[in-house]
Structures are given as structure tokens and as C-alpha cells.
Scaffold this active site. Sequence first.
Site, mmCIF file in Angstrom:
data_model
loop_
_atom_site.group_PDB
_atom_site.id
_atom_site.type_symbol
_atom_site.label_atom_id
_atom_site.label_comp_id
_atom_site.label_asym_id
_atom_site.label_seq_id
_atom_site.Cartn_x
_atom_site.Cartn_y
_atom_site.Cartn_z
ATOM 1 C CG ASN A 192 -1.902 1.074 1.286
ATOM 2 O OD1 ASN A 192 -1.590 2.207 0.953
ATOM 3 N ND2 ASN A 192 -3.102 0.763 1.717
ATOM 4 C CE LYS A 220 -1.645 -0.473 5.471
ATOM 5 N NZ LYS A 220 -1.493 -1.918 5.787
ATOM 6 C CD GLU A 243 -4.052 -8.290 4.941
ATOM 7 O OE1 GLU A 243 -5.168 -8.193 5.474
ATOM 8 O OE2 GLU A 243 -3.345 -7.312 4.647
ATOM 9 C CG ASP A 256 -3.884 -5.982 9.299
ATOM 10 O OD1 ASP A 256 -3.918 -5.816 8.063
ATOM 11 O OD2 ASP A 256 -4.790 -6.578 9.911
ATOM 12 C CG ASP A 305 -7.435 8.495 4.908
ATOM 13 O OD1 ASP A 305 -7.678 7.930 5.993
ATOM 14 O OD2 ASP A 305 -6.287 8.597 4.440
ATOM 15 C CG HIS A 319 -5.067 4.568 12.346
ATOM 16 N ND1 HIS A 319 -5.157 5.771 11.685
ATOM 17 C CD2 HIS A 319 -5.165 3.620 11.387
ATOM 18 C CE1 HIS A 319 -5.340 5.539 10.398
ATOM 19 N NE2 HIS A 319 -5.336 4.252 10.193
ATOM 20 N NE ARG A 320 -0.408 3.090 8.277
ATOM 21 C CZ ARG A 320 -1.688 3.218 7.907
ATOM 22 N NH1 ARG A 320 -2.188 4.410 7.635
ATOM 23 N NH2 ARG A 320 -2.461 2.175 7.795
HETATM 24 O O1 LIG Z 1 -1.695 -5.265 3.784
HETATM 25 P P1 LIG Z 1 -0.941 -4.187 3.031
HETATM 26 O O2 LIG Z 1 -0.192 -4.681 1.844
HETATM 27 O O3 LIG Z 1 -0.078 -3.362 3.943
HETATM 28 O O4 LIG Z 1 -2.029 -3.150 2.437
HETATM 29 P P2 LIG Z 1 -3.618 -3.125 2.624
HETATM 30 O O5 LIG Z 1 -4.133 -1.947 1.853
HETATM 31 O O6 LIG Z 1 -4.218 -4.471 2.369
HETATM 32 O O7 LIG Z 1 -3.701 -2.762 4.139
HETATM 33 P P3 LIG Z 1 -4.652 -3.220 5.333
HETATM 34 O O8 LIG Z 1 -5.034 -4.638 5.208
HETATM 35 O O9 LIG Z 1 -3.989 -2.784 6.592
HETATM 36 O O10 LIG Z 1 -5.870 -2.247 5.104
HETATM 37 C C1 LIG Z 1 -7.165 -2.583 5.475
HETATM 38 C C2 LIG Z 1 -8.132 -1.633 4.869
HETATM 39 O O11 LIG Z 1 -8.146 -0.439 5.641
HETATM 40 C C3 LIG Z 1 -7.866 0.666 4.811
HETATM 41 N N1 LIG Z 1 -6.952 1.533 5.549
HETATM 42 C C4 LIG Z 1 -5.826 1.158 6.215
HETATM 43 N N2 LIG Z 1 -5.239 2.231 6.763
HETATM 44 C C5 LIG Z 1 -6.004 3.299 6.438
HETATM 45 C C6 LIG Z 1 -5.917 4.673 6.676
HETATM 46 O O12 LIG Z 1 -4.908 5.199 7.348
HETATM 47 N N3 LIG Z 1 -6.865 5.475 6.179
HETATM 48 C C7 LIG Z 1 -7.889 4.972 5.476
HETATM 49 N N4 LIG Z 1 -8.049 3.688 5.193
HETATM 50 C C8 LIG Z 1 -7.115 2.848 5.665
HETATM 51 C C9 LIG Z 1 -7.219 0.134 3.546
HETATM 52 O O13 LIG Z 1 -7.528 0.937 2.440
HETATM 53 C C10 LIG Z 1 -7.862 -1.229 3.436
HETATM 54 O O14 LIG Z 1 -9.135 -1.142 2.814
#
Ligand SMILES: O=P(O)(O)OP(=O)(O)OP(=O)(O)OC[C@H]1O[C@@H](n2cnc3c(O)ncnc32)[C@H](O)[C@@H]1O
Length: 214
Positions: free
Chosen positions: A8, A11, A32, A61, A176, A199-200
Site C-alpha cells: 500500500n 501507508k 492475510e 495492519d 480517509d 492510528h498509524r
Molecule cells: O496489507 P498491506 O499490503 O499493507 O495493504 P492493505 O491496503 O491491504 O492494508 P490493510 O489490510 O492494513 O488495510 C485494510 C483496509 O483499511 C484501509 N486503511 C488502512 N489504513 C487506512 C488509513 O490510514 N486510512 C484509510 N483507510 C485505511 C485500507 O484501504 C484497506 O481497505
Amino acid sequence: MLRYVTTNEGKVREAEAYLGDEVAAFEYDYTEIQADSLEAVAAQGAREAYEHVDGPVIVDDAGLYLEGFDGFPGPYSAYVENTLGIERVGRLARRENARRAKFRCVIAYCDGEPFEASPEPVDVEDRRGRDLDADDRATAATDDTVVGSGLPVKLFAGAVPGRIVEPRGDGGFGYDPIFEHDGTTFAEMGSEKKNAVSHRGRALGKFAEWFAER
Ligand SMILES: O=P(O)(O)OP(=O)(O)OP(=O)(O)OC[C@H]1O[C@@H](n2cnc3c(O)ncnc32)[C@H](O)[C@@H]1O
């Protein structure tokens, strides 16, 4: 070299502020697992990424938790974004008057080595975030070592409360545009402003502090 393993780019943009020269983003789509907690997903992802990279890794995550929907979509946020889409999630939450929400993020670190023993075993189940007020306690409990099955993993969690609104802003990623914190959606903030409250940002800040002191 420590690697921040993710697919992502959003991120990575945010994490860059916390990742010094010793850390590089690494694109790898680890499995996952299906689990009710971000902790379990992140821990397992970190173990797999460590084996793949053959060196120290962090994985991140994250998920959106709607209080009135018992924490939905939580660990299933990516699936729900890809199926329903964020606009429909937003409409559902508004229509059902379930606007209170939070984001959670769990950073899992693995370098193949054991950590100092944790004072108490960590319960990685049932962190669906039903009780926003208990969040600090849950987060404190999460900042620990999960030994579980397989390689030891160290976890760092962060959470931020907010409310679901009609989409606004074109920055950020994922949910977001529909997540408002203190009157501004995360998509209306730049990475720096989002990091300061998100959160991040919280989880990475804790990780960076711990990592620097090792
Ligand atoms: O697992 P990786 O490869 O890191 O990438 P991913 O996009 O699959 O990452 P996640 O499983 O952590 O994300 C879960 C969902 O939450 C969303 N998400 C994660 N962090 C976010 C943030 O800071 N703001 C908005 N949406 C977020 C993201 O777009 C996904 O739909």
C-alpha cells in the site's frame, strides 16, 4: 536493514516520516489470515514476511471500526472496501445513525529473535473495539510480545476516534474521505497532519521510540 513490508503506497507515504535511513519500504503481499483481530493478522504477516525477506521486518495492519456496527468492518476493512466500497459503507453508517467510529493500526515487528519475556500473556482475540473509552487500555495491552505459534513478534498499536461523514477531500487513501476527526476528514489533511493524530502515526511513533532504544 529493516523493511516495512506492504503493498500500500499510501501507508508508505505516511510511514516515511518515521522510518529513518535504516528502514526501507518493501513490496510484498503476505498472506492475510482470516482473524477477528488486527494483532493476529499482523503477527502472522510479520512472521511470513520475515521468512520471505530473510531479515527484520515490520508489517502494518489497519482497519475501520464502526461502533454502532459492533466494530464492523474491523479486520475485514480491505474486503469491505473492495466489495461495498467506502461510499456505501459511509451511507450505511449515516442511514443507521452509527457514525461513531475509530481507526486502529497494529505494527508487528519480527527479526527472528525472542524478546524479553512479557509480564502477562497477551490476549490477541476480541479486540473489536466495541468500547471506544476502553481503547487506551486495549492499546496498552496490545503493546507487547506475541509469542503464539511460530517466531516471536512485537506489537505496537494506535487508535484514533472519529465520525463517519459524507466523503470530503482527495488526499490520503482508503476510508480517509469518510472519516472525520476534529472537524476535518483524513483526506483533507496532508500526511503530516494525519500522522500527528492518526492510528498509524501513534503506532509508528511507539515503534520508532522502542526501536531507537534497542
Ligand atoms: O496489507 P498491506 O499490503 O499493507 O495493504 P492493505 O491496503 O491491504 O492494508 P490493510 O489490510 O492494513 O488495510 C485494510 C483496509 O483499511 C484501509 N486503511 C488502512 N489504513 C487506512 C488509513 O490510514 N486510512 C484509510 N483507510 C485505511 C485500507 O484501504 C484497506 O481497505
